[in-house]
Design an enzyme around this catalytic site. Structure first.
Site, short mmCIF file in Angstrom:
data_model
loop_
_atom_site.label_atom_id
_atom_site.label_comp_id
_atom_site.label_asym_id
_atom_site.label_seq_id
_atom_site.Cartn_x
_atom_site.Cartn_y
_atom_site.Cartn_z
N THR A 253 0.88 -1.17 0.00
CA THR A 253 0.00 0.00 0.00
C THR A 253 0.91 1.21 0.00
OG1 THR A 253 -1.64 -1.22 1.31
CG2 THR A 253 -1.79 1.19 1.38
N GLY A 283 -9.61 -3.96 3.04
CA GLY A 283 -8.70 -3.81 4.17
C GLY A 283 -8.87 -2.47 4.86
N ASP A 284 -7.80 -1.98 5.46
CA ASP A 284 -7.89 -0.76 6.25
C ASP A 284 -7.73 0.51 5.43
OD1 ASP A 284 -5.17 -1.42 5.78
OD2 ASP A 284 -4.54 -0.11 7.40
N THR A 304 0.36 0.66 6.48
CA THR A 304 0.45 -0.32 5.41
C THR A 304 0.66 -1.68 6.07
OG1 THR A 304 2.86 -0.09 5.17
CG2 THR A 304 1.49 1.33 3.80
N GLY A 305 0.40 -2.72 5.33
CA GLY A 305 0.53 -4.07 5.88
C GLY A 305 -0.82 -4.72 6.02
N GLY A 307 -4.22 -5.16 6.79
CA GLY A 307 -5.26 -4.23 7.17
C GLY A 307 -6.22 -4.73 8.21
#
Length: 409
Positions: A253, A283-284, A304-305, A307
């Site tokens: 992201t 996701g987030d 990022t990562g 979510g």
């Protein structure tokens, strides 16, 4: 190195900060300063304005946004201009055009924006065939009375607003998707927070074989290697990338935050989401308060990562609220990671199945970032984030919650 959670920051010691102004919040010494000195953190302690930060994959793009800030432009225009460079790049297969698709081979994009000066926000999710979803999220903010539009409704809104529809699946990403299809029947079930989870387990048997959803099993078989070579046209670099993203599906992201000379702040987060996800998974990144949160009086934060883990702790909002109470950006990011780890009782076996980063910038121009693990997505490389202080874009080390290698390496 001891877990940061063993050195908890007690919010009750921050008496009086709720009524403090922005300058006092970040200028006065706090009890947290003792903790900050105990953490090996390279983040800046003195602010610079204008300034932009992002995840590491935006380091080459920040100049585009900085040009806007230095010419007196809007902070959200600067942040969106920077991430648009990454969205347009077919060689970045975690964002925008060329992003890795869902399990059915469709690229689905998510994004959010927040404008500190006007306290407005916009987001889109599960968008197909529209490349620059950060701009689309900004259009939702500016041209509707909605905050979030998703799915085909977001695509139709984009077309009505003049966005071009294109095929987002490049030949590069299509071949990697075909290789993934040939390697596994993994379907994301169950989750690591499920009582049924028992480690990286075998997917359903297929044609009498047990295919593993990871770097073993099918990935190591001569039959798969032959099929992979055929799919990738014997391109060694493409084959290596395919194996990497099949083994560890990327959650790449880009988050970007910008502060101008006046202390105005805005941000955006944009993504193609988790590779091979179930169609419709969000996701987030488009979730206001999770993948992005900006308060014009305090600062902004993003992630990022993985979510799913961020959504459960409202990471963006958590970090901004910690900064409001006097925490430095880097320590606020570590607090968010503490909450992620706490959800798994600091079980490193489970936590090692994913990686997550947080980024924070306050209105004084002080910035910080922290990662769950010391390493980046590659085990041999330190986790980094990007900073442009008006002179050049550069990478800086993230503070690490666990000072060791992890994140499904």
């Amino acid at each position: 190195m001891s877990l940061w959670s063993r050195r908890r920051f007690f919010l009750s010691s921050l008496a009086g900060t709720a009524a403090a102004g922005a300058t006092n919040l970040f200028g006065a010494a706090k009890p947290s300063d003792v903790f900050a000195a105990d953490v090996a953190s390279p983040q800046a302690t003195k602010g610079t304005r204008p300034i932009m930060i992002s995840s590491a994959n935006g380091v080459h793009a920040l100049q585009k946004g900085m040009d806007i800030l230095q010419s007196g432009g809007d902070t959200l225009d600067a942040a969106v201009a920077a991430v648009t460079v990454v969205e347009d790049d077919p060689n970045d297969d975690s964002v925008g055009y060329g992003g890795l698709p869902n399990e059915e081979g469709e690229v689905e994009l998510d994004a959010s924006v927040m404008h500190g000066p006007t306290h407005r926000a916009g987001s889109v999710a599960s968008v197909r065939r529209i490349k620059n979803v950060s701009r689309l999220a900004k259009a939702v903010m500016e041209r509707t009375n909605h905050t979030m539009i998703v799915g085909d409704g977001a695509r139709r809104f984009a077309v009505a607003e003049g966005f071009e529809e294109i095929n987002l699946l490049t030949d590069h990403s299509r071949k990697i998707w075909l290789a993934w299809k040939a390697s596994t029947s993994f379907n994301w079930r169950p989750g690591i927070d499920s009582p049924e989870w028992a480690g990286r387990s075998a997917a359903a048997p297929k044609e009498g074989k047990t295919e593993l959803a990871g770097r073993h099993g099918a990935l190591d078989s001569s039959e798969f290697r032959e099929r992979l070579a055929d799919i990738c046209g014997h391109d060694e670099a493409l084959m290596a990338r395919a194996i990497q993203v099949i083994s560890d599906p990327p959650t790449g992201t880009i988050n970007c935050l910008a502060v101008n000379q006046k202390g105005e702040i805005s941000g955006t987060t944009t993504t193609s989401g988790l590779s091979w996800k179930i169609p419709g998974r969000v996701g987030d990144s488009p979730i206001i308060g999770a993948g992005l949160y900006v308060d014009g009086d305090v600062g902004g934060a993003g992630s990022t990562g993985k979510g799913e883990e961020n959504i459960k702790i409202s990471g963006g909002h958590t970090i901004v609220e910690m900064m409001r109470k006097g925490m430095s950006p880097s320590n606020a990011c570590l607090e968010a990671l503490h909450r992620v780890a706490r959800n798994y009782n600091n079980d490193k076996k489970k936590l090692a199945t994913f990686h997550i980063y947080f980024y924070a910038l306050n209105t004084d121009g002080v910035h910080g970032s922290a990662s769950l693990w010391r390493n980046g997505y590659e085990a041999g490389k330190r986790a980094k984030y990007a900073v442009h202080d008006g002179t050049e874009g550069k990478l800086m080390d993230c503070a690490a919650y666990f000072d060791e290698i992890g994140g499904d390496q």
